[in-house]
Write an enzyme that holds these catalytic residues in place. Sequence first.
Site, PDB file in Angstrom:
ATOM      1  CG  HIS A   1      -5.753  -2.221   0.388  1.00 22.33           C
ATOM      2  ND1 HIS A   1      -5.067  -1.704  -0.602  1.00 22.33           N
ATOM      3  CD2 HIS A   1      -5.298  -1.933   1.522  1.00 22.33           C
ATOM      4  CE1 HIS A   1      -4.134  -1.077   0.087  1.00 22.33           C
ATOM      5  NE2 HIS A   1      -4.168  -1.135   1.316  1.00 22.33           N
TER       6      HIS A   1
ATOM      7  CB  SER B   1      -0.975  -0.001   1.232  1.00 18.65           C
ATOM      8  OG  SER B   1      -1.898   0.840   1.182  1.00 18.65           O
TER       9      SER B   1
ATOM     10  CG  ASP C   1      -6.936  -2.397  -3.191  1.00 16.32           C
ATOM     11  OD1 ASP C   1      -7.684  -1.566  -2.492  1.00 16.32           O
ATOM     12  OD2 ASP C   1      -5.589  -2.689  -3.270  1.00 16.32           O
TER      13      ASP C   1
END
Length: 686
Positions: A658, A538, A623
């Site tokens: 995610h 991320s 995501d």
Amino acid sequence: MTKKTGLKPPIAKKIPHELEMHGDVRIDNYFWMKDREHPEVKDYLNAENAYCDSQMAHTKSFQDNLFEEMKARIKEDDTSVPYKYNGYWYITKFEKGKNYPIYTRKKESLDNPEELLFNCNDMAKGHSYFKLAGISISPDNSKVSYGIDTNGRRNYTIHFKDIKTGEVAEDQVPNTTGSSSWGNDNETLFYTKKDEVTLRAYQVYKHKLGQKEDELIFQENDETFGTTVYKSKSRKYIIIACYSTLTNEYHILNADQPDGKFEVFQPRIRGLEYSISHYKDHFYILTNKDKATNFKLMKCLENQRAIDQWEEVIGHRADTLIENIDIFKDYLVVSERRHGLNKIRIKRWDDTQDYYLPFDNETYTAYTGTNVEFDTELLRYGYNSLTTPASVIEFNMRTQTKKILKEQDVLGGKFNKDNYASERIWATADDGTKIPMSLVYRKGIKKDGTNPLLQYAYGSYGSTVDPYFSTIRLSLLDRGFIYVICHARGGEYLGRQWYEDGKLLKKKNTFSDFIACSIHLIKERYTSSKHLYAMGGSAGGLLMGAIINQAPELYNGIVAAVPFVDVVTTMLDDSIPLTTGEYDEWGNPNDVLYYNYMKSYSPYDNVEAKDYPNMLVTAGFNDSQVQYWEPAKWVAKLRDMKSDSNQLYLKTNMDAGHGGASGRFDSLKEDAEEFAFLLNLEGILR
């Protein structure tokens, strides 16, 4: 290192797209990938998946072995430590071979019969992704509300169930955060709705069981803020929290009067951060008021909440960050961080006791756990270290005695914590700042530059990665890897200023800190560039993209998980999740100063025709945090421009978001694939 030839790497087509801002024109050849309905988008992602699988096919049996090895360390039929709330003991358990948790409870005594709340294994059938969240029990213990997400975009539908009959009500609330809070009438719930496009949580609704129309109670109109609703631990108040990176505001309502009107606690002031906890006739306020960078604790009477009525309880200290408080009937528990280390302070309200829990090394993690009961002298906290499995400990705050309720089992018969060593060392950054690192390795390694080493960091949002134990990581350590957590600026490891020095126009400190740590590890011969690997996900994936643009020669391999790499374009697009609310973290590129600074480090914008390390990049098609097209575009551009023949793989989970796969075993398979990629680069396939 071995690699099979097979499929040729996919070459994404180029459709030049002009992006102009502040008189600056950028050409994005892969902008078309943003259209998830475009027929060639899925074709490209599937082609990349097929290419990755073909190139790593020779590691498949090794991946299977790694998966079985990781799985064998896990106690499959595991049960959480029960916690008591409002007359019931709540328990989460896993059954052998099952992917998902089972939630149960027992009334008053653990010897009483078990009531089933949810069996997520049954609920997940027919779904490639499943997540249950936000379990909330009504005050009379008869009903439960809960959220379900079946695509990984963290967009939950709230359901309601009668616990005794098991009947699920027809009421359903889509497009929410998943969490909800009950009024004390057992019929009224408050929940937060998300914007359907940006997924920003911005509306609080009131739901009456059985009624079709819900009432909008609050709407957050500032697009840089989000909102949520919860109940105070004292159970007296329903609280609406409005939050941005730099500013907070709260609204409160007596839970006995769910049809009443919320009152603002203290109106927002830009730069004023605060959080509130209720105790007796006071609110306790953790705040940065009066330039308290590391926060201080204040209090005010329930009906005298204006900022000029706040009184200091624990003052600001330059060397100590106050992270959190837990309030009990007779005790205040303060979670602090000093010199990077967790501290837990226990203080009686009558001032007859005030002390810290003792911890004795530099690579540990300690935190207060599930403490939902108000009238108790028992504190539950967690402890683990890089070499010590996690424990849940019950501590009697009056007698200062402790009882270990649960120690993490590491099965398989091979683990002995005495076989491993940990240490904290410091590198020197370009500006002279000392950057800490936490290391763990199997005893017996020699500092001769030949050790494979995996360096990990996150470095954003003030999120601190403490030195924690991992059973999965043992698969690397037992094969000779050193594992390093780099506590770069951008987290809060060394206090709030550590975060401030790694954001906005100081963001590049995060990248230079990580590189400085890599150089130090090589200089001290823990490893060499031939054996050095880096991993981040991320915002940590942004870090990976930045370091390989700046110093690709330092690393043999990189794992970038769901990486945030197209910084400028994303931060200019306020139609997607996590843009407007992020301006105080990254800056607003509508301002030319921030635009130019972001552009100077954005990994996608700075790809060059040069050699890059071996790379595995992962993405999630659903995501909601980092859209799939960021890693996809990045890999396409790297594949087109890089001058080396090193490995470059993109692996997209087409069914998840995610956090990757939702089942506990499915996620282990993703870990095994990432580890196999690294170990293969070291020529280790056993």
